[in-house]
Design a protein around this motif. Structure first.
Motif, PDB file in Angstrom:
ATOM      1  N   PRO A  90       0.789  -1.234   0.000  1.00  0.00           N
ATOM      2  CA  PRO A  90       0.000   0.000   0.000  1.00  0.00           C
ATOM      3  C   PRO A  90       0.825   1.291   0.000  1.00  0.00           C
ATOM      4  N   SER A  91       2.085   1.229   0.344  1.00  0.00           N
ATOM      5  CA  SER A  91       2.922   2.430   0.368  1.00  0.00           C
ATOM      6  C   SER A  91       3.608   2.697  -0.974  1.00  0.00           C
ATOM      7  N   PHE A  92       3.354   1.891  -1.984  1.00  0.00           N
ATOM      8  CA  PHE A  92       3.943   2.030  -3.321  1.00  0.00           C
ATOM      9  C   PHE A  92       3.039   2.970  -4.121  1.00  0.00           C
ATOM     10  N   GLU A  93       3.516   4.187  -4.368  1.00  0.00           N
ATOM     11  CA  GLU A  93       2.661   5.199  -4.974  1.00  0.00           C
ATOM     12  C   GLU A  93       2.419   5.026  -6.470  1.00  0.00           C
ATOM     13  N   VAL A  94       3.310   4.379  -7.174  1.00  0.00           N
ATOM     14  CA  VAL A  94       3.216   4.291  -8.634  1.00  0.00           C
ATOM     15  C   VAL A  94       1.934   3.610  -9.116  1.00  0.00           C
ATOM     16  N   PRO A  95       1.520   2.474  -8.548  1.00  0.00           N
ATOM     17  CA  PRO A  95       0.275   1.880  -9.050  1.00  0.00           C
ATOM     18  C   PRO A  95      -0.964   2.747  -8.787  1.00  0.00           C
ATOM     19  N   TYR A  96      -0.959   3.543  -7.724  1.00  0.00           N
ATOM     20  CA  TYR A  96      -2.064   4.479  -7.515  1.00  0.00           C
ATOM     21  C   TYR A  96      -2.101   5.484  -8.669  1.00  0.00           C
ATOM     22  N   TYR A  97      -0.936   5.987  -9.029  1.00  0.00           N
ATOM     23  CA  TYR A  97      -0.849   6.948 -10.131  1.00  0.00           C
ATOM     24  C   TYR A  97      -1.319   6.318 -11.443  1.00  0.00           C
ATOM     25  N   ASN A  98      -0.812   5.125 -11.721  1.00  0.00           N
ATOM     26  CA  ASN A  98      -1.172   4.452 -12.967  1.00  0.00           C
ATOM     27  C   ASN A  98      -2.672   4.159 -13.035  1.00  0.00           C
ATOM     28  N   ARG A  99      -3.219   3.686 -11.931  1.00  0.00           N
ATOM     29  CA  ARG A  99      -4.657   3.415 -11.901  1.00  0.00           C
ATOM     30  C   ARG A  99      -5.443   4.718 -12.047  1.00  0.00           C
ATOM     31  N   GLY A 100      -4.960   5.776 -11.418  1.00  0.00           N
ATOM     32  CA  GLY A 100      -5.603   7.079 -11.535  1.00  0.00           C
ATOM     33  C   GLY A 100      -5.645   7.573 -12.971  1.00  0.00           C
ATOM     34  N   ASP A 110     -13.912  11.240  -9.901  1.00  0.00           N
ATOM     35  CA  ASP A 110     -13.843  11.157  -8.444  1.00  0.00           C
ATOM     36  C   ASP A 110     -12.845  10.090  -7.995  1.00  0.00           C
ATOM     37  N   GLU A 111     -12.892   8.927  -8.642  1.00  0.00           N
ATOM     38  CA  GLU A 111     -11.974   7.844  -8.285  1.00  0.00           C
ATOM     39  C   GLU A 111     -10.535   8.211  -8.646  1.00  0.00           C
ATOM     40  N   ALA A 112     -10.364   8.871  -9.794  1.00  0.00           N
ATOM     41  CA  ALA A 112      -9.023   9.308 -10.199  1.00  0.00           C
ATOM     42  C   ALA A 112      -8.467  10.318  -9.188  1.00  0.00           C
ATOM     43  N   LEU A 113      -9.321  11.236  -8.752  1.00  0.00           N
ATOM     44  CA  LEU A 113      -8.885  12.224  -7.749  1.00  0.00           C
ATOM     45  C   LEU A 113      -8.379  11.539  -6.490  1.00  0.00           C
ATOM     46  N   GLU A 114      -9.099  10.517  -6.043  1.00  0.00           N
ATOM     47  CA  GLU A 114      -8.688   9.795  -4.837  1.00  0.00           C
ATOM     48  C   GLU A 114      -7.307   9.161  -5.019  1.00  0.00           C
ATOM     49  N   ASP A 115      -7.090   8.545  -6.185  1.00  0.00           N
ATOM     50  CA  ASP A 115      -5.789   7.917  -6.427  1.00  0.00           C
ATOM     51  C   ASP A 115      -4.678   8.959  -6.496  1.00  0.00           C
ATOM     52  N   PHE A 116      -4.905  10.071  -7.186  1.00  0.00           N
ATOM     53  CA  PHE A 116      -3.867  11.097  -7.292  1.00  0.00           C
ATOM     54  C   PHE A 116      -3.574  11.722  -5.926  1.00  0.00           C
ATOM     55  N   LYS A 117      -4.612  11.911  -5.114  1.00  0.00           N
ATOM     56  CA  LYS A 117      -4.396  12.432  -3.755  1.00  0.00           C
ATOM     57  C   LYS A 117      -3.575  11.458  -2.922  1.00  0.00           C
ATOM     58  N   LYS A 118      -3.857  10.165  -3.080  1.00  0.00           N
ATOM     59  CA  LYS A 118      -3.106   9.149  -2.330  1.00  0.00           C
ATOM     60  C   LYS A 118      -1.634   9.167  -2.734  1.00  0.00           C
ATOM     61  N   VAL A 119      -1.371   9.309  -4.033  1.00  0.00           N
ATOM     62  CA  VAL A 119       0.015   9.400  -4.505  1.00  0.00           C
ATOM     63  C   VAL A 119       0.712  10.543  -3.797  1.00  0.00           C
ATOM     64  N   LEU A 120       0.064  11.699  -3.755  1.00  0.00           N
ATOM     65  CA  LEU A 120       0.697  12.879  -3.165  1.00  0.00           C
ATOM     66  C   LEU A 120       0.808  12.768  -1.646  1.00  0.00           C
ATOM     67  N   PHE A 126       5.834  14.073  -6.170  1.00  0.00           N
ATOM     68  CA  PHE A 126       5.495  13.382  -7.415  1.00  0.00           C
ATOM     69  C   PHE A 126       4.779  14.390  -8.325  1.00  0.00           C
ATOM     70  N   GLN A 127       5.552  15.077  -9.164  1.00  0.00           N
ATOM     71  CA  GLN A 127       5.031  16.182  -9.970  1.00  0.00           C
ATOM     72  C   GLN A 127       3.958  15.764 -10.969  1.00  0.00           C
ATOM     73  N   ASP A 128       4.140  14.613 -11.618  1.00  0.00           N
ATOM     74  CA  ASP A 128       3.136  14.171 -12.588  1.00  0.00           C
ATOM     75  C   ASP A 128       1.785  13.942 -11.914  1.00  0.00           C
ATOM     76  N   ALA A 129       1.813  13.458 -10.683  1.00  0.00           N
ATOM     77  CA  ALA A 129       0.562  13.245  -9.951  1.00  0.00           C
ATOM     78  C   ALA A 129      -0.083  14.585  -9.591  1.00  0.00           C
ATOM     79  N   ALA A 130       0.732  15.562  -9.226  1.00  0.00           N
ATOM     80  CA  ALA A 130       0.198  16.889  -8.913  1.00  0.00           C
ATOM     81  C   ALA A 130      -0.459  17.506 -10.145  1.00  0.00           C
ATOM     82  N   LEU A 131       0.191  17.383 -11.291  1.00  0.00           N
ATOM     83  CA  LEU A 131      -0.379  17.905 -12.540  1.00  0.00           C
ATOM     84  C   LEU A 131      -1.658  17.158 -12.914  1.00  0.00           C
ATOM     85  N   SER A 132      -1.640  15.843 -12.760  1.00  0.00           N
ATOM     86  CA  SER A 132      -2.820  15.035 -13.081  1.00  0.00           C
ATOM     87  C   SER A 132      -3.983  15.372 -12.161  1.00  0.00           C
TER      88      SER A 132
END
Length: 152
Positions: A90-100, A110-120, A126-132
């Motif tokens: 659960p602490s691996f941020e990359v799959p959250y980003y990819n799923r987002g 809404d689901e994408a927002l949750e994943d991107f927030k979790k990444v951050l 994680f700049q790409d997640a912030a932009l996404s």
């Protein structure tokens, strides 16, 4: 015997990674799948601390296999692998980003927002997640605006 099986698992993962990095996705996918099966077998027989099927390795195998499926535009299968990676580590941020990213592309903002927030939460840099995240918010607002206009 357990040590030898662990070395084989690590070797499988390393070879899969090499194929993935070369863009040899069919070979990489087969090897990631083999690694995942090896880890599942090791877990079913109660492999202990000597097992080389680490959480990190297993999460990476799921994530990278998900990437291969994403490249093939098998979005739902890719999301299953990303979710498995998250469940394993659960602490691996990359799959959250990819799923987002997939959720965003499918319009599940809404689901994408949750994943991107979790990444951050896990990795604030994680700049790409912030932009996404920003783009998802904008697109969600635009979709809501269009729906309101359509109803008038």
């Amino acid at each position: 015997m357990e040590g030898q099986q662990g070395q084989e698992s690590q070797s499988t993962l390393a070879v899969a990674q090499a194929h993935f990095e070369k863009g040899e996705y069919a070979k990489a996918e087969a090897l990631y799948s083999a690694y995942i099966r090896q880890c599942a077998c090791a877990a079913s027989v109660g492999a202990g601390p000597g097992s080389k099927c680490s959480r990190e390795g297993l999460a990476t195998a799921y994530n990278n296999r998900g990437q291969i499926k994403y490249f093939r535009v098998d979005f739902y299968e890719a999301m299953e692998d990303y979710t498995s990676a998250i469940e394993v580590q659960p602490s691996f941020e990359v799959p959250y980003y990819n799923r987002g990213l997939i959720l965003y592309r499918l319009g599940y903002f809404d689901e994408a927002l949750e994943d991107f927030k979790k990444v951050l939460d896990l990795n604030p840099g994680f700049q790409d997640a912030a932009l996404s995240l920003k783009q998802t918010i904008l697109d969600k607002e635009e979709k809501q605006r269009r729906n309101i206009e359509k109803n008038y």
